[in-house]
Design an enzyme around this catalytic site. Structure first.
Site, PDB file in Angstrom:
ATOM      1  N   HIS A  56       0.838  -1.202   0.000  1.00 44.84           N
ATOM      2  CA  HIS A  56       0.000   0.000   0.000  1.00 44.84           C
ATOM      3  C   HIS A  56       0.871   1.249   0.000  1.00 44.84           C
ATOM      4  O   HIS A  56       1.188   1.806   1.047  1.00 44.84           O
ATOM      5  CB  HIS A  56      -0.911  -0.028   1.238  1.00 44.84           C
ATOM      6  CG  HIS A  56      -1.990   1.000   1.230  1.00 44.84           C
ATOM      7  ND1 HIS A  56      -3.186   0.795   1.864  1.00 44.84           N
ATOM      8  CD2 HIS A  56      -2.071   2.246   0.687  1.00 44.84           C
ATOM      9  CE1 HIS A  56      -3.958   1.863   1.713  1.00 44.84           C
ATOM     10  NE2 HIS A  56      -3.290   2.758   1.008  1.00 44.84           N
ATOM     11  N   ARG A  60       2.035   8.721  -6.487  1.00 42.66           N
ATOM     12  CA  ARG A  60       1.518   9.994  -7.014  1.00 42.66           C
ATOM     13  C   ARG A  60       1.709  10.215  -8.512  1.00 42.66           C
ATOM     14  O   ARG A  60       1.020  11.051  -9.096  1.00 42.66           O
ATOM     15  CB  ARG A  60       2.120  11.172  -6.266  1.00 42.66           C
ATOM     16  CG  ARG A  60       1.892  11.170  -4.759  1.00 42.66           C
ATOM     17  CD  ARG A  60       0.435  11.128  -4.387  1.00 42.66           C
ATOM     18  NE  ARG A  60       0.201  11.381  -2.956  1.00 42.66           N
ATOM     19  CZ  ARG A  60      -0.847  10.953  -2.296  1.00 42.66           C
ATOM     20  NH1 ARG A  60      -1.781  10.249  -2.917  1.00 42.66           N
ATOM     21  NH2 ARG A  60      -0.996  11.225  -1.001  1.00 42.66           N
ATOM     22  N   ASP A 303       0.851   2.722   3.739  1.00 43.32           N
ATOM     23  CA  ASP A 303      -0.050   3.780   3.264  1.00 43.32           C
ATOM     24  C   ASP A 303       0.737   5.078   3.102  1.00 43.32           C
ATOM     25  O   ASP A 303       0.266   6.169   3.450  1.00 43.32           O
ATOM     26  CB  ASP A 303      -1.245   3.966   4.204  1.00 43.32           C
ATOM     27  CG  ASP A 303      -2.342   4.840   3.587  1.00 43.32           C
ATOM     28  OD1 ASP A 303      -2.254   5.140   2.375  1.00 43.32           O
ATOM     29  OD2 ASP A 303      -3.278   5.230   4.315  1.00 43.32           O
ATOM     30  N   HIS A 307       2.619  14.476   0.558  1.00 50.25           N
ATOM     31  CA  HIS A 307       1.946  15.720   0.170  1.00 50.25           C
ATOM     32  C   HIS A 307       2.961  16.850   0.162  1.00 50.25           C
ATOM     33  O   HIS A 307       3.879  16.883   1.000  1.00 50.25           O
ATOM     34  CB  HIS A 307       0.827  16.069   1.147  1.00 50.25           C
ATOM     35  CG  HIS A 307      -0.335  15.130   1.116  1.00 50.25           C
ATOM     36  ND1 HIS A 307      -1.193  15.026   0.038  1.00 50.25           N
ATOM     37  CD2 HIS A 307      -0.781  14.239   2.033  1.00 50.25           C
ATOM     38  CE1 HIS A 307      -2.121  14.124   0.297  1.00 50.25           C
ATOM     39  NE2 HIS A 307      -1.887  13.622   1.499  1.00 50.25           N
TER      40      HIS A 307
END
Length: 428
Positions: A56, A60, A303, A307
């Protein structure tokens, strides 16, 4: 490739041994092996594991290269001891066609730092209305076997049933982001005492648990495989435990941050702690650790959600959800599971290499450290202690919840099919 002799490594935390790598393969494991013609790595009792596998990861690319690229993401993976990662489909454009998954797969090949296996979207555009081209993605060069709308829940039971039926034909698996959307409208954090005190919209545990309950029953009805992404509540643990007792083909993952952090941290209003599913309570954290130890939860998955600075360094309500995790995952697992006595290093290898490779079909990964096996390996110094410094991350993003926190363990070397991608903590 030249030969490599890893001298005096504790394979899976056992007795110190020598491991000889010849080309892409482990040639021999034993004591007092000859170093003739070999580059010697003095392990000095460090832990040797199979290369880690992350089921996972958000890389991007395409579309959000300001957050991460396949190259920077796989460099981060190698830094964290991973030799294989599965890239989630919520890119721009969405990985819902053979063309997009093949693009991600080829970018992974070009990076050379770890193997990249694309995850295909379950529905077109992640919109939950129409099945994506599951068969075409599976038959593509990328050979997709895992499908997920992660970031969004496949909340329509009919669509979920059809997806489970479709992937059954080729042994695929649907990985569900369990979040009932109507129960989480406007949610900002875990629903509970802290959310009430802070006046933030709550994300109730039942929003996760109700979807898991539905999906394990659908998987049983269809006779197919379902995987639960980032399981986060004590109630979810009990549902998965019940499903496994019935023989339902369900697997589940937990993230490192859900093994360590709680919703109490949200009192700081620091958006670095904003994540989906949200940080839960101490009771949930303890239940997740116990479930990972007893095998109810099958694997650890990062996960990894990078960002850019501007998407996290803002007021809580406007901040994006997610944390980077590839470069700190093993340290958090050592801290929460190994140093607490809940798992041995062999157990870590099972949950971070062997089982995720099996679930996702990562050929050549998660294999035993023994003669004749591919030389996908990770060397860890468990005695290391130091603060997390995101300035040194290989990831393009820095949104880690552990900045300044002292964590144990450090990956010193990573080998992908016998080629060093990390040596003495430095990318090659």
């Amino acid at each position: 490739m030249s030969k490599i002799l890893i001298r005096g490594a504790k394979v899976l935390g056992g007795e110190a041994q020598d491991v000889l790598v010849d080309g892409e393969t482990v040639a021999e494991v034993g004591s007092g092996l000859s170093d003739e013609g070999a580059t010697v790595v003095e392990a000095d009792g460090r832990i040797l594991l199979p290369g880690l596998v992350d089921l996972h990861t958000h890389l991007r690319e395409p579309g959000r290269e300001d957050s991460e690229t396949v190259l920077t993401g796989t460099r981060a993976a190698a830094s964290g001891g991973f030799t294989s990662v599965f890239a989630m489909a919520n890119t721009f454009p969405v990985a819902d066609t053979a063309g997009v998954v093949e693009q991600v797969w080829r970018l992974g090949k070009e990076s050379g730092y770890c193997d990249v296996q694309p995850i295909g979207a379950v529905t077109v555009g992640l919109e939950g209305k129409k099945l994506a081209e599951l068969g075409a993605m599976h038959e593509s060069a990328a050979g997709v076997t895992v499908f997920s709308d992660d970031g969004k829940c496949v909340d329509d039971a009919v669509i979920m049933r059809r997806a489970l039926e479709y992937v059954k034909a080729f042994g695929g698996v649907v990985a569900q982001h369990a979040q009932e959307p109507r129960l989480t409208e406007g949610a900002q954090m875990n629903e509970g005492v802290v959310s009430a005190e802070l006046g933030l919209g709550g994300w109730p545990a039942v929003a996760e648990e109700s979807i898991i309950a539905r999906d394990v029953l659908l998987a049983e009805h269809v006779g197919s495989r379902v995987h639960i992404c980032h399981l986060s509540t004590a109630g979810s643990v009990e549902i998965v435990r019940w499903a496994k007792s019935r023989g339902i083909d369900v697997t589940a993952e937990v993230t490192p941050h859900h093994l360590l952090l709680t919703d109490e941290l949200v009192r700081t209003y620091n958006p670095v702690y904003k994540v989906n599913p949200p940080l839960r309570t101490e009771r949930d954290v303890m239940a997740l650790r116990e479930a990972l130890a007893d095998g109810t939860i099958d694997i650890v998955a990062t996960d990894h959600a990078p960002h850019p600075h501007e998407d996290k360094d803002c007021e809580w309500g406007a901040a994006a959800m997610g944390m980077v995790g590839l470069e700190t995952a093993l340290s958090v697992v050592q801290h929460t599971m190994v140093d607490t006595g809940l798992l041995t290093w062999a157990g870590v290898a099972e949950r971070m290499a062997h089982t995720p490779a099996r679930i996702g079909g990562a050929t050549g990964h998660g294999r035993p450290v023994s003669a004749g096996e591919p030389a996908n390996l990770t060397l860890v110094d468990p005695a290391y202690r130091g603060p997390v410094d995101p300035a040194g991350f290989a990831s393009r993003s820095r949104n880690t919840p552990y900045e300044g926190r002292e964590l144990p363990g450090r990956v010193t070397h990573t080998w992908l099919r016998g080629r060093a991608t990390l040596v003495d903590g430095k990318l090659q």
